[in-house]
Design a protein around this motif. Structure first.
Motif, PDB file in Angstrom:
ATOM      1  N   VAL A  60       0.838  -1.204   0.000  1.00 38.13           N
ATOM      2  CA  VAL A  60       0.000   0.000   0.000  1.00 38.13           C
ATOM      3  C   VAL A  60       0.871   1.251   0.000  1.00 38.13           C
ATOM      4  N   LEU A  61       1.965   1.193   0.746  1.00 38.39           N
ATOM      5  CA  LEU A  61       2.905   2.316   0.783  1.00 38.39           C
ATOM      6  C   LEU A  61       4.255   1.904   0.212  1.00 38.39           C
ATOM      7  N   ARG A  62       4.980   2.916  -0.274  1.00 39.90           N
ATOM      8  CA  ARG A  62       6.391   2.754  -0.618  1.00 39.90           C
ATOM      9  C   ARG A  62       7.173   3.598   0.368  1.00 39.90           C
ATOM     10  N   SER A  63       8.367   3.181   0.732  1.00 39.10           N
ATOM     11  CA  SER A  63       9.156   3.972   1.670  1.00 39.10           C
ATOM     12  C   SER A  63      10.579   4.125   1.177  1.00 39.10           C
ATOM     13  N   TRP A  64      11.230   5.209   1.599  1.00 40.41           N
ATOM     14  CA  TRP A  64      12.641   5.388   1.288  1.00 40.41           C
ATOM     15  C   TRP A  64      13.278   6.194   2.425  1.00 40.41           C
ATOM     16  N   LYS A  65      14.546   5.933   2.623  1.00 38.51           N
ATOM     17  CA  LYS A  65      15.278   6.620   3.689  1.00 38.51           C
ATOM     18  C   LYS A  65      15.856   7.916   3.147  1.00 38.51           C
ATOM     19  N   GLU A  66      15.873   8.913   4.007  1.00 37.18           N
ATOM     20  CA  GLU A  66      16.469  10.204   3.679  1.00 37.18           C
ATOM     21  C   GLU A  66      17.141  10.653   4.964  1.00 37.18           C
ATOM     22  N   GLY A  67      18.404  10.357   5.069  1.00 37.53           N
ATOM     23  CA  GLY A  67      19.084  10.657   6.328  1.00 37.53           C
ATOM     24  C   GLY A  67      18.486   9.814   7.430  1.00 37.53           C
ATOM     25  N   LEU A  68      18.159  10.465   8.523  1.00 38.76           N
ATOM     26  CA  LEU A  68      17.571   9.741   9.649  1.00 38.76           C
ATOM     27  C   LEU A  68      16.119   9.358   9.404  1.00 38.76           C
ATOM     28  N   ARG A  69      15.465  10.136   8.574  1.00 41.15           N
ATOM     29  CA  ARG A  69      14.034   9.956   8.376  1.00 41.15           C
ATOM     30  C   ARG A  69      13.701   8.810   7.435  1.00 41.15           C
ATOM     31  N   THR A  70      12.553   8.255   7.618  1.00 35.51           N
ATOM     32  CA  THR A  70      11.989   7.360   6.613  1.00 35.51           C
ATOM     33  C   THR A  70      10.745   8.039   6.078  1.00 35.51           C
ATOM     34  N   ASN A  71      10.690   8.188   4.781  1.00 33.60           N
ATOM     35  CA  ASN A  71       9.534   8.819   4.155  1.00 33.60           C
ATOM     36  C   ASN A  71       8.658   7.775   3.508  1.00 33.60           C
ATOM     37  N   TYR A  72       7.401   8.154   3.346  1.00 34.06           N
ATOM     38  CA  TYR A  72       6.414   7.227   2.789  1.00 34.06           C
ATOM     39  C   TYR A  72       5.585   7.908   1.720  1.00 34.06           C
ATOM     40  N   GLU A  73       5.197   7.122   0.731  1.00 30.73           N
ATOM     41  CA  GLU A  73       4.213   7.613  -0.231  1.00 30.73           C
ATOM     42  C   GLU A  73       3.316   6.460  -0.631  1.00 30.73           C
ATOM     43  N   ILE A  74       2.149   6.861  -1.103  1.00 28.85           N
ATOM     44  CA  ILE A  74       1.175   5.848  -1.499  1.00 28.85           C
ATOM     45  C   ILE A  74       1.693   5.139  -2.758  1.00 28.85           C
ATOM     46  N   ALA A  75       1.486   3.832  -2.833  1.00 28.91           N
ATOM     47  CA  ALA A  75       1.978   3.082  -3.989  1.00 28.91           C
ATOM     48  C   ALA A  75       0.980   3.141  -5.136  1.00 28.91           C
ATOM     49  N   ASP A  76      -0.286   3.296  -4.800  1.00 29.80           N
ATOM     50  CA  ASP A  76      -1.340   3.307  -5.816  1.00 29.80           C
ATOM     51  C   ASP A  76      -2.449   4.242  -5.328  1.00 29.80           C
ATOM     52  N   LYS A  77      -2.654   5.294  -6.086  1.00 32.68           N
ATOM     53  CA  LYS A  77      -3.610   6.330  -5.639  1.00 32.68           C
ATOM     54  C   LYS A  77      -5.020   5.785  -5.444  1.00 32.68           C
ATOM     55  N   ARG A  78      -5.310   4.668  -6.064  1.00 31.20           N
ATOM     56  CA  ARG A  78      -6.657   4.111  -5.919  1.00 31.20           C
ATOM     57  C   ARG A  78      -6.963   3.683  -4.494  1.00 31.20           C
ATOM     58  N   ILE A  79      -5.914   3.519  -3.693  1.00 30.55           N
ATOM     59  CA  ILE A  79      -6.134   3.229  -2.270  1.00 30.55           C
ATOM     60  C   ILE A  79      -6.983   4.335  -1.637  1.00 30.55           C
ATOM     61  N   TYR A  80      -6.716   5.569  -2.015  1.00 26.13           N
ATOM     62  CA  TYR A  80      -7.501   6.685  -1.464  1.00 26.13           C
ATOM     63  C   TYR A  80      -8.968   6.574  -1.859  1.00 26.13           C
ATOM     64  N   LYS A  81      -9.174   6.088  -3.058  1.00 24.09           N
ATOM     65  CA  LYS A  81     -10.547   5.879  -3.527  1.00 24.09           C
ATOM     66  C   LYS A  81     -11.259   4.874  -2.605  1.00 24.09           C
ATOM     67  N   LEU A  82     -10.529   3.825  -2.236  1.00 24.85           N
ATOM     68  CA  LEU A  82     -11.103   2.849  -1.298  1.00 24.85           C
ATOM     69  C   LEU A  82     -11.528   3.530   0.001  1.00 24.85           C
ATOM     70  N   LEU A  83     -10.634   4.368   0.516  1.00 27.81           N
ATOM     71  CA  LEU A  83     -10.946   5.056   1.774  1.00 27.81           C
ATOM     72  C   LEU A  83     -12.175   5.945   1.615  1.00 27.81           C
ATOM     73  N   ASP A  84     -12.250   6.643   0.482  1.00 31.46           N
ATOM     74  CA  ASP A  84     -13.374   7.556   0.261  1.00 31.46           C
ATOM     75  C   ASP A  84     -14.700   6.806   0.172  1.00 31.46           C
ATOM     76  N   ILE A  85     -14.686   5.710  -0.556  1.00 29.02           N
ATOM     77  CA  ILE A  85     -15.929   4.947  -0.701  1.00 29.02           C
ATOM     78  C   ILE A  85     -16.371   4.378   0.648  1.00 29.02           C
ATOM     79  N   ALA A  86     -15.411   3.854   1.395  1.00 30.55           N
ATOM     80  CA  ALA A  86     -15.746   3.318   2.721  1.00 30.55           C
ATOM     81  C   ALA A  86     -16.309   4.424   3.604  1.00 30.55           C
ATOM     82  N   ALA A  87     -15.763   5.617   3.485  1.00 28.91           N
ATOM     83  CA  ALA A  87     -16.267   6.748   4.271  1.00 28.91           C
ATOM     84  C   ALA A  87     -17.700   7.076   3.858  1.00 28.91           C
ATOM     85  N   ASP A  88     -17.959   7.033   2.558  1.00 27.50           N
ATOM     86  CA  ASP A  88     -19.322   7.281   2.063  1.00 27.50           C
ATOM     87  C   ASP A  88     -20.308   6.251   2.597  1.00 27.50           C
TER      88      ASP A  88
END
Lengths: 102, 102
Positions: A60-88
């Motif tokens: 669901v997420l992709r991650s990469w290191k940047e110094g001390l931090r670990t950053n995250y981004e969504i792997a597939d934007k359609r995941i947000y669609k799932l969240l929206d529909i469930a909210a509806d």
DNA sequence: TGTATATATGATCGATTACTCATATATGGA
DNA sequence: TCCATATATGAGTAATCGATCATATATACA
């Protein structure tokens, strides 16, 4: 063997936790670092780390290191669609429920 | 207190099992009786009954008795949309994975 | 090199899940 | 009323989940 239903279930399992949904909403709105998510959600650092790991492992997420931090981004934007529909769906259910008192 | 994320998580939990997804697909295509689902999915009757109960309790399905049978229908058609999107996401993931061997 | 910071992980524990077997309930028909 | 059929449920069990505490790792910076 892994059928379609198995893959679908894996995705749903990944998002089947309130805090993981909150994490995804934060990432959606630009907060993509552990260090900002933990205090916002009032989660213990180790607990947050494990939830993020579940989201990454499930794809669901992709991650990469940047110094001390670990950053995250969504792997597939359609995941947000799932969240929206469930909210509806949840919203409709709640409205139907409160109709009784109207 | 129940937040939006809690309700969303409840819906996702309900569909976060391969057999429950298969059950929903069967109901989608018109099979709405226990007695037809069980043999098709090769599930033990008591096990199927419990999965159906989870789907009803979560509000994903509605059920009604008709003689000996218990029938089921989807409570909110958007549930199928969730299944479709998850299937799309899974498909995209699989394609990306097999690109390596192309 | 030593220290602070960000993140990950081992160990543990209680709660929940999925499943199975056996049995109960409820309905329809002989 | 008795029996067959469809579904539900109690009890038991193994596996998984979610959380926490303590500790490890890895990087940046003085």
């Amino acid at each position: 063997m892994n059928t379609a239903a198995d893959f679908q279930a894996d995705i749903f399992s990944a998002v089947a936790h309130p805090n993981r949904i909150r994490i995804l909403e934060m990432i959606r709105y630009g907060i993509n670092c552990n260090c900002e998510i933990a205090p916002e959600l009032g989660m213990e650092q180790s607990n947050l780390s494990r939830h993020l790991k579940i989201l990454v492992k499930s794809g669901v997420l992709r991650s990469w290191k940047e110094g001390l931090r670990t950053n995250y981004e969504i792997a597939d934007k359609r995941i947000y669609k799932l969240l929206d529909i469930a909210a509806d769906i949840a919203k409709a259910k709640l409205e139907k429920q409160t109709e009784v008192f109207a």
